[in-house]
Design a protein around this motif. Structure first.
Motif, PDB file in Angstrom:
ATOM      1  N   SER A 166       0.833  -1.209   0.000  1.00 48.84           N
ATOM      2  CA  SER A 166       0.000   0.000   0.000  1.00 48.84           C
ATOM      3  C   SER A 166       0.863   1.253   0.000  1.00 48.84           C
ATOM      4  N   LEU A 167       1.944   1.226   0.766  1.00 48.03           N
ATOM      5  CA  LEU A 167       2.864   2.366   0.790  1.00 48.03           C
ATOM      6  C   LEU A 167       3.465   2.597  -0.592  1.00 48.03           C
ATOM      7  N   MET A 168       3.872   1.518  -1.250  1.00 47.41           N
ATOM      8  CA  MET A 168       4.475   1.647  -2.582  1.00 47.41           C
ATOM      9  C   MET A 168       3.483   2.230  -3.586  1.00 47.41           C
ATOM     10  N   THR A 169       2.252   1.735  -3.571  1.00 47.40           N
ATOM     11  CA  THR A 169       1.271   2.242  -4.535  1.00 47.40           C
ATOM     12  C   THR A 169       0.903   3.698  -4.238  1.00 47.40           C
ATOM     13  N   THR A 170       0.915   4.068  -2.957  1.00 47.82           N
ATOM     14  CA  THR A 170       0.666   5.467  -2.597  1.00 47.82           C
ATOM     15  C   THR A 170       1.786   6.360  -3.129  1.00 47.82           C
ATOM     16  N   LEU A 171       3.007   5.900  -3.025  1.00 51.09           N
ATOM     17  CA  LEU A 171       4.143   6.649  -3.563  1.00 51.09           C
ATOM     18  C   LEU A 171       4.052   6.768  -5.079  1.00 51.09           C
ATOM     19  N   PHE A 172       3.665   5.684  -5.756  1.00 53.71           N
ATOM     20  CA  PHE A 172       3.500   5.743  -7.216  1.00 53.71           C
ATOM     21  C   PHE A 172       2.478   6.814  -7.594  1.00 53.71           C
ATOM     22  N   GLN A 173       1.366   6.830  -6.860  1.00 56.93           N
ATOM     23  CA  GLN A 173       0.315   7.807  -7.131  1.00 56.93           C
ATOM     24  C   GLN A 173       0.852   9.224  -6.976  1.00 56.93           C
ATOM     25  N   GLY A 174       1.595   9.457  -5.903  1.00 58.00           N
ATOM     26  CA  GLY A 174       2.163  10.773  -5.677  1.00 58.00           C
ATOM     27  C   GLY A 174       3.193  11.146  -6.727  1.00 58.00           C
ATOM     28  N   PHE A 175       4.055  10.208  -7.086  1.00 56.42           N
ATOM     29  CA  PHE A 175       5.054  10.471  -8.124  1.00 56.42           C
ATOM     30  C   PHE A 175       4.380  10.828  -9.446  1.00 56.42           C
ATOM     31  N   SER A 176       3.325  10.091  -9.773  1.00 58.07           N
ATOM     32  CA  SER A 176       2.634  10.338 -11.041  1.00 58.07           C
ATOM     33  C   SER A 176       2.039  11.737 -11.074  1.00 58.07           C
ATOM     34  N   MET A 177       1.401  12.131  -9.986  1.00 55.44           N
ATOM     35  CA  MET A 177       0.799  13.458  -9.935  1.00 55.44           C
ATOM     36  C   MET A 177       1.858  14.548  -9.991  1.00 55.44           C
ATOM     37  N   GLN A 178       2.960  14.356  -9.257  1.00 52.39           N
ATOM     38  CA  GLN A 178       4.036  15.345  -9.270  1.00 52.39           C
ATOM     39  C   GLN A 178       4.655  15.465 -10.667  1.00 52.39           C
ATOM     40  N   ALA A 179       4.868  14.340 -11.311  1.00 47.35           N
ATOM     41  CA  ALA A 179       5.440  14.366 -12.658  1.00 47.35           C
ATOM     42  C   ALA A 179       4.505  15.063 -13.633  1.00 47.35           C
ATOM     43  N   SER A 180       3.207  14.794 -13.516  1.00 41.99           N
ATOM     44  CA  SER A 180       2.220  15.414 -14.396  1.00 41.99           C
ATOM     45  C   SER A 180       2.154  16.924 -14.199  1.00 41.99           C
ATOM     46  N   GLU A 181       2.529  17.365 -13.006  1.00 43.89           N
ATOM     47  CA  GLU A 181       2.515  18.796 -12.696  1.00 43.89           C
ATOM     48  C   GLU A 181       3.854  19.473 -12.961  1.00 43.89           C
ATOM     49  N   GLY A 182       4.805  18.723 -13.519  1.00 40.23           N
ATOM     50  CA  GLY A 182       6.052  19.341 -13.957  1.00 40.23           C
ATOM     51  C   GLY A 182       7.276  19.066 -13.119  1.00 40.23           C
ATOM     52  N   ALA A 183       7.202  18.184 -12.146  1.00 37.49           N
ATOM     53  CA  ALA A 183       8.385  17.852 -11.354  1.00 37.49           C
ATOM     54  C   ALA A 183       9.460  17.264 -12.262  1.00 37.49           C
ATOM     55  N   SER A 184      10.714  17.597 -11.985  1.00 34.49           N
ATOM     56  CA  SER A 184      11.815  17.105 -12.816  1.00 34.49           C
ATOM     57  C   SER A 184      12.255  15.720 -12.361  1.00 34.49           C
TER      58      SER A 184
END
Length: 206
Positions: A166-184
Motif C-alpha cells: 500500500s505504501l508503494m502504490t501510494t508513492l507511485f500515485q504521488g510520483f505520477s501526480m508530481q510528474a504530471s505537474e512538472g516535477a523534474s
C-alpha cells in the motif's frame, strides 16, 4: 519492433496497427479516458473513424488495448524491477524507476494507468472500475513479492507485506501526480531515494 499490417477495407494504405495504438496510448495518457475525444484519437492515429472502428472497435475497446500495450512493455516499471533477485533491489528499482519513467519527456508525464481515470465521471464508471481492478492486480503482485521476501527472511518480522504494498502504490500515485505537474527527474529521484532508504531501514534486514 512494429510491422506494417496488410491494408484492408476501411484502412489507409500502409496502416500500421501497432504504431496507431501507440499514438492512441499517448492521447489517453495525456488527456485521460474521459478527456479524450474520437477526433483527437483519429487525428493522432492518422486514420478516419471507420478505420478506428474496424481495427479496434469502439473507444472503450481501444482504450483497453492501449492500456494492455502500456502494461506489457518489456521496459515497464514492474517488468524491470521484478528482475532483481533481492527485495531491496526490487524496492529501489520500483521507486527510482517510477521517478525516471514518470518524468520521461519522450511521452506524456506520469503513469498512464493512474492518469487515465483521475477525472472520470459517473458516465465512465465502468472504465474506472476496470482500471481499479487492474491496479489491484499490480498491488497484489507487490504483496506476493513482499510475502515471498518475508518468508525467505529478507523482511523484518513486523513488516506486513500488505502495508508495504500500500505504501508503494501510494508513492507511485504521488510520483505520477508530481510528474504530471512538472516535477523534474532530479526532484523525483531525490524523493525516491529518500523513500527507498527509509523503507529499507524499517523493513529490510541488513
Amino acid at each position: 519492433m512494429t510491422t506494417s499490417k496488410a491494408a484492408c477495407v476501411g484502412r489507409p494504405r500502409g496502416f500500421d496497427i501497432d504504431l496507431a495504438l501507440e499514438q492512441a496510448l499517448n492521447v489517453f495518457w495525456r488527456n485521460g479516458y474521459e478527456g479524450t475525444s474520437l477526433n483527437e484519437l483519429t487525428e493522432a492515429m492518422g486514420i478516419k473513424k471507420p478505420s478506428l472502428y474496424a481495427a479496434f472497435g469502439n473507444k472503450e475497446q481501444l482504450f483497453f488495448k492501449a492500456i494492455d500495450l502500456y502494461e506489457n512493455r518489456p521496459d515497464s516499471l514492474f517488468n524491470i524491477a521484478f528482475q532483481h533477485e533481492h527485495v531491496a533491489d526490487v524496492i529501489r528499482g520500483l521507486l527510482l524507476g517510477a521517478a525516471t519513467q514518470f518524468t520521461d519527456c519522450s511521452h506524456p508525464q506520469g503513469c498512464a494507468l493512474i492518469n487515465s481515470t483521475l477525472s472520470c465521471s459517473e458516465a465512465s464508471e465502468s472504465i474506472k472500475q476496470t482500471v481499479l481492478a487492474r491496479k489491484a492486480k499490480h498491488k497484489q503482485r507487490l504483496v506476493d513479492r513482499f510475502t515471498q521476501a518475508k518468508t525467505s527472511g529478507e523482511l523484518q518480522a513486523d513488516c506486513e507485506p500488505e502495508v508495504l504494498a500500500s505504501l508503494m502504490t501510494t508513492l507511485f500515485q504521488g510520483f505520477s501526480m508530481q510528474a504530471s505537474e512538472g516535477a523534474s527527474v532530479d526532484e523525483l529521484q531525490q524523493v525516491a531515494a529518500m523513500a527507498a532508504e527509509g523503507i529499507l531501514t524499517v523493513c529490510v534486514k541488513r
